[in-house]
Design an enzyme around this catalytic site. Sequence first.
Site, mmCIF file in Angstrom:
data_model
loop_
_atom_site.group_PDB
_atom_site.id
_atom_site.type_symbol
_atom_site.label_atom_id
_atom_site.label_comp_id
_atom_site.label_asym_id
_atom_site.label_seq_id
_atom_site.Cartn_x
_atom_site.Cartn_y
_atom_site.Cartn_z
ATOM 1 N N LYS A 1 52.607 38.043 36.736
ATOM 2 C CA LYS A 1 51.799 37.056 37.117
ATOM 3 C C LYS A 1 51.223 36.317 35.921
ATOM 4 O O LYS A 1 50.501 36.924 35.117
ATOM 5 C CB LYS A 1 50.527 37.837 38.233
ATOM 6 C CG LYS A 1 49.508 36.722 38.275
ATOM 7 C CD LYS A 1 48.322 37.324 39.249
ATOM 8 C CE LYS A 1 47.191 36.517 39.353
ATOM 9 N NZ LYS A 1 46.020 37.035 40.124
ATOM 10 N N ARG B 1 49.372 36.675 44.524
ATOM 11 C CA ARG B 1 50.776 37.239 45.674
ATOM 12 C C ARG B 1 51.471 36.205 45.889
ATOM 13 O O ARG B 1 52.723 36.369 46.349
ATOM 14 C CB ARG B 1 49.747 37.912 46.666
ATOM 15 C CG ARG B 1 48.948 37.321 47.651
ATOM 16 C CD ARG B 1 48.119 38.166 48.374
ATOM 17 N NE ARG B 1 47.132 38.565 47.699
ATOM 18 C CZ ARG B 1 45.921 39.302 48.230
ATOM 19 N NH1 ARG B 1 45.977 39.771 49.161
ATOM 20 N NH2 ARG B 1 44.700 39.449 47.276
ATOM 21 N N GLU C 1 45.772 34.030 45.076
ATOM 22 C CA GLU C 1 46.839 33.156 44.716
ATOM 23 C C GLU C 1 47.952 33.973 44.036
ATOM 24 O O GLU C 1 49.248 33.479 43.993
ATOM 25 C CB GLU C 1 46.389 32.115 43.737
ATOM 26 C CG GLU C 1 46.369 32.571 42.090
ATOM 27 C CD GLU C 1 45.276 33.452 42.132
ATOM 28 O OE1 GLU C 1 44.214 33.725 42.704
ATOM 29 O OE2 GLU C 1 45.419 34.208 41.058
ATOM 30 N N LYS D 1 35.597 30.748 42.749
ATOM 31 C CA LYS D 1 35.068 31.984 42.370
ATOM 32 C C LYS D 1 33.491 31.657 41.786
ATOM 33 O O LYS D 1 33.137 30.672 40.985
ATOM 34 C CB LYS D 1 35.681 32.510 40.990
ATOM 35 C CG LYS D 1 36.931 33.169 41.399
ATOM 36 C CD LYS D 1 37.576 33.971 40.212
ATOM 37 C CE LYS D 1 39.086 34.580 40.509
ATOM 38 N NZ LYS D 1 38.675 35.855 41.529
HETATM 39 N N1 BES Z 1 42.878 37.304 39.593
HETATM 40 C C1 BES Z 1 42.047 37.738 40.452
HETATM 41 C C2 BES Z 1 41.799 39.414 40.515
HETATM 42 C C3 BES Z 1 41.131 39.940 39.443
HETATM 43 C C4 BES Z 1 39.646 40.124 39.603
HETATM 44 C C5 BES Z 1 41.553 40.004 38.117
HETATM 45 C C6 BES Z 1 38.890 40.591 38.549
HETATM 46 C C7 BES Z 1 41.014 40.753 37.151
HETATM 47 C C8 BES Z 1 39.873 40.949 37.226
HETATM 48 C C9 BES Z 1 42.835 37.501 41.987
HETATM 49 O O1 BES Z 1 43.657 36.412 41.966
HETATM 50 C C10 BES Z 1 41.916 37.380 42.853
HETATM 51 O O2 BES Z 1 40.857 36.510 43.017
HETATM 52 N N2 BES Z 1 41.669 38.201 43.925
HETATM 53 C C11 BES Z 1 40.659 38.089 45.061
HETATM 54 C C12 BES Z 1 41.341 38.511 46.186
HETATM 55 C C13 BES Z 1 40.633 37.984 47.355
HETATM 56 C C14 BES Z 1 40.150 36.461 47.248
HETATM 57 C C15 BES Z 1 41.250 38.280 48.585
HETATM 58 C C16 BES Z 1 39.735 39.244 44.482
HETATM 59 O O3 BES Z 1 40.266 40.395 44.351
HETATM 60 O O4 BES Z 1 38.554 39.108 44.866
HETATM 61 ZN ZN ZN Z 2 44.087 35.516 40.300
HETATM 62 ZN ZN ZN Z 3 42.249 34.664 42.572
#
Ligand code: BES
Ligand code: ZN
Ligand code: ZN
Length: 497
Positions: A266, A352, A350, A278
């Site tokens: 990724k 996935r 995103e 975010k």
């Molecule tokens: N890049 C993030 C995951 C992440 C979080 C990586 C903290 C490193 C540190 C990913 O794209 C994400 O935002 N995931 C969300 C998914 C949710 C919106 C379904 C998450 O984990 O909150």
């Molecule tokens: Zn991400």
């Molecule tokens: Zn994300």
Amino acid sequence: MSITISTADLSLAKKSGALLFFTDSKLKFTGLLNKADKDTGNHLKTIMDATKFKGAKSSVCLWATPHAEFSHLLCVGTGEGKNTVSDFRKAGLNAFKKANAEGVENLNVVLEIPKNTKLDVVDAAAAFAEGLKAAAYKFDRFLTGEKKKESSLKKVKMLCTEHKRLKGRLALTDALMDGQNLARDLVNLPPNIANPDLMVKTAKDLGKEFSKEGLKIKVLGEKEMTKLGMNMLLAVGRASKYESRLIIMKYMGDKSSDKVSAVVGKGVMFDTGGYCLKPGASMAGMKADMGGAAAVMGMMKALAARKAKVNVIGVCGCVVNMIDEDGFLPSDIITSYSGKTVEIGNTDAEGRLVLGDAMSYIIDKESPDEIIDIATLTGACMVALGGSYAGIFSNNDKMANRLIASGDKTGERLWRLPIDDAYAAPTKVADLNNNGAPYGGASTAAVFLKNFNGDLPWSHLDIAGVGMAGKVPGNADVEGASGFGVRVLVDYLETNK
Ligand code: BES
Ligand code: ZN
Ligand code: ZN
């Protein structure tokens, strides 16, 4: 910091440098040390006796010895009972930090390993060198003046009876750590510099550097991916001024084998969350959201430099998840490369989407025998495992167990988590939904990815908690980016052909 090797002869040690040796918890001197101690009128023994150092595993004690032949003595404990190579890696990290903080410039390492360790001296030395190299890495290219301070420890000499065997091994260790340090650089670089174009340039530079080893680079841009129907990946990158890229790095190092492994990373160069924006605090670390792609690039560099007898295709899906008028929206329905349709439940889920299309593409075009993906995929995985383990999800027990074994050996540990359809995000309007779940979100992401694994043996590594030293417990061995994935993947690929 450079490492040289010589025979086990103390007269070859760099005088006025520091002398490092290993002892078990009994603090007994044998071999070279015994001789050195006698030569210096039991000087070493006297210093050792005057301290509370107990020789615990991976612990390091340092004494300044201004009037002796060597400026400092360092003693590294091996404790009691067996040691692992990870104990020696940790010892290398600790030894570099201690010696460097004391201003040591030259370090002589007496490679006589106490018997309790039950380790081969070359295995122990290579792991120790890995630790030294990991600790010596610095991300200082944007520091100027006073703030830019060179490390004091510049030269390490290893004194070893098995110096010939060690020489070959250390060249491999060097290649491995150079690969890992490339991954760390890419993750540490700020998002105004580390964009998809930089990833393309890095890959192409590697292609030139390792053209003799046969490393081949192919890059797809938005035009090609549109034609191919890679709409999930493209949707994520659409609001960015940088063109989304798919980088394919092919290294066929084993002509005698048909087996080909694909590793997909990724590469979300920055993750704002898109329209599901975010909050500021969560966005702060999102330059590291390309840690999976960085690991794939570092892994390819290491494999090529080691001339590994493996056939591997590394794939990096590189995009920036931004916001503008053209951005993708929650409730959009997208048709993926595979033909499956996806309702966008959340633009912040995103990773996935990028991985799904990248996996389908490489399976379709190259028919690999197995596939691994590696990604900073979910906050949920970080909540579950903190920084000590990455999550592993797999549809194949043998593959998962082999990856876990490589993780234990290389110190990049993996903990298996479940995939079960019960975790799937529901949708009534499309085949799949990319959304997460309030609980079990790491498994929800894995269940989504399962749809794109072409029924191959597949493992998904979620490295959200382990990529960057942060506030999670267990990932503070090194500062900033860890380059997690390079060591475990190289070991897995080289030992399971
Ligand atoms: N890049 C993030 C995951 C992440 C979080 C990586 C903290 C490193 C540190 C990913 O794209 C994400 O935002 N995931 C969300 C998914 C949710 C919106 C379904 C998450 O984990 O909150
Ligand atoms: Zn991400
Ligand atoms: Zn994300």
